[in-house]
Design an enzyme around this catalytic site. Structure first.
Site, short mmCIF file in Angstrom:
data_model
loop_
_atom_site.label_atom_id
_atom_site.label_comp_id
_atom_site.label_asym_id
_atom_site.label_seq_id
_atom_site.Cartn_x
_atom_site.Cartn_y
_atom_site.Cartn_z
N HIS A 108 -64.12 106.48 -19.65
CA HIS A 108 -63.19 107.92 -19.57
C HIS A 108 -61.90 107.36 -18.88
O HIS A 108 -62.02 106.76 -17.86
CB HIS A 108 -63.82 108.92 -18.82
N GLU A 173 -59.23 99.41 -19.16
CA GLU A 173 -60.44 99.66 -19.93
C GLU A 173 -60.98 98.39 -20.66
O GLU A 173 -62.39 98.14 -20.65
CB GLU A 173 -60.16 100.81 -20.93
C1 GAR Z 1 -59.63 105.35 -24.88
O1 GAR Z 1 -58.64 105.18 -23.83
C2 GAR Z 1 -60.86 105.82 -24.15
O2 GAR Z 1 -60.96 105.63 -22.81
C3 GAR Z 1 -60.73 107.43 -24.46
O3 GAR Z 1 -60.32 107.23 -25.72
C4 GAR Z 1 -59.57 105.93 -26.01
C5 GAR Z 1 -60.24 105.44 -27.02
O4 GAR Z 1 -59.40 104.22 -27.34
N1 GAR Z 1 -61.95 108.24 -24.51
C6 GAR Z 1 -61.87 109.51 -24.04
O5 GAR Z 1 -60.95 110.06 -23.64
C7 GAR Z 1 -63.28 110.01 -23.89
N2 GAR Z 1 -63.31 111.39 -23.33
P1 GAR Z 1 -59.98 103.26 -28.40
O6 GAR Z 1 -60.48 103.78 -29.68
O7 GAR Z 1 -58.82 102.25 -28.78
O8 GAR Z 1 -60.99 102.27 -27.82
#
Ligand code: GAR
Length: 195
Positions: A108, A173
Site C-alpha cells: 500500500h 515499493e
Molecule cells: C502501487 O503504487 C501500489 O502500491 C498501489 O498501486 C500501485 C500499483 O502499481 N496499490 C494500491 O494503491 C492498493 N491499495 P504497479 O501496478 O506498477 O505495481
C-alpha cells in the site's frame, strides 16, 4: 512456496516480485491473475514466462460473492501457498480474505496506518507531512489493515506533486516488497524498516 500475484494495472511491483524469485529464494511465481483483461501487467507476466489468468470484475457488478468465487476458481489450479496483492484495486471481503489470513500480503502506498484507501500521496501532501512511503502488510478483512511486515520512508520534497511523490515512493515499493516477500517466505515475520 508457490506464489500467486493479483494485480489490476501496469504490474511494476509484480515484475519486481517475479524477478526476485530465483536461485535460493524460497518461493516461485505460479500465477499472475488480473481483474481487468486490459491490465498491462498481464502482458509483462507473459513476457516473464509466468502463467496468467483474468477474472473480469465487470460482469459481476453487484455480486462480490460471485466475483470472489470466480477468483477462487481461477486460483485453484495453480495451488498457491501465498497470495501477493500488487496493485490489486478491488476490495476483497472477509469471505475471500479469511481463509487466506496469514498467507496473503499487500503493498500500500502510504505509511499505514495513515491514509488507507485511495489518493494516498495527495492526502499526505495536503496534510503537510514531512515524509511519505509504503507499507507491506498481511491482509485481513479490514481495508489496508493487518499486521505490518515492512515500511519504507520517503522524504517529501519542496514542490512535490502527488505524481512526483508517487514516482519516488514506487522506487521504494520495488525494493521493499521483494525484500519482505523473501523474509516472509522464509518464515521471518519481523518488521523490515527501509531505508
Ligand atoms: C502501487 O503504487 C501500489 O502500491 C498501489 O498501486 C500501485 C500499483 O502499481 N496499490 C494500491 O494503491 C492498493 N491499495 P504497479 O501496478 O506498477 O505495481
Amino acid at each position: 512456496m508457490r506464489v500467486a500475484i493479483l494485480l489490476s494495472g501496469g504490474g511494476s511491483n509484480m515484475v519486481r516480485l517475479v524477478q526476485s524469485m530465483t536461485g535460493d529464494h524460497p518461493a516461485r511465481p505460479v500465477l499472475v491473475l488480473a481483474n481487468d483483461p486490459g491490465a498491462g501487467g498481464l502482458e509483462k507476466a507473459r513476457g516473464l514466462g509466468v502463467p496468467v489468468s483474468c477474472v473480469d470484475h465487470r460482469p459481476f457488478k453487484g455480486d462480490r460473492a460471485g466475483f470472489e468465487a470466480a477468483l477462487r476458481d481461477a486460483l485453484a489450479p495453480a495451488a498457491p501457498d501465498l497470495i501477493c496483492l500488487a496493485g490489486f484495486m478491488r476490495v476483497l471481503t472477509a469471505g475471500f480474505v479469511t481463509p487466506w489470513q496469514g498467507r496473503m500480503l499487500n503493498i500500500h502506498p502510504s505509511l499505514l496506518p495513515k491514509y488507507r484507501g485511495l489518493d494516498t500521496h495527495a492526502r499526505a501532501l495536503e496534510a503537510g507531512d514531512a515524509e511519505a512511503g509504503c507499507t507491506v502488510h498481511e491482509v485481513t478483512a479490514a481495508l489496508d489493515d493487518g499486521p505490518i511486515l515492512g515500511q519504507a520512508r520517503v522524504p517529501v520534497q519542496p514542490g512535490d506533486t502527488a505524481r512526483s511523490l508517487a514516482a519516488r515512493v514506487l522506487v521504494q515499493e520495488h525494493i521493499l516488497y521483494p525484500a519482505v516477500l523473501r523474509r516472509f517466505a522464509s518464515g521471518d515475520r519481523r518488521v523490515l524498516h527501509l531505508p
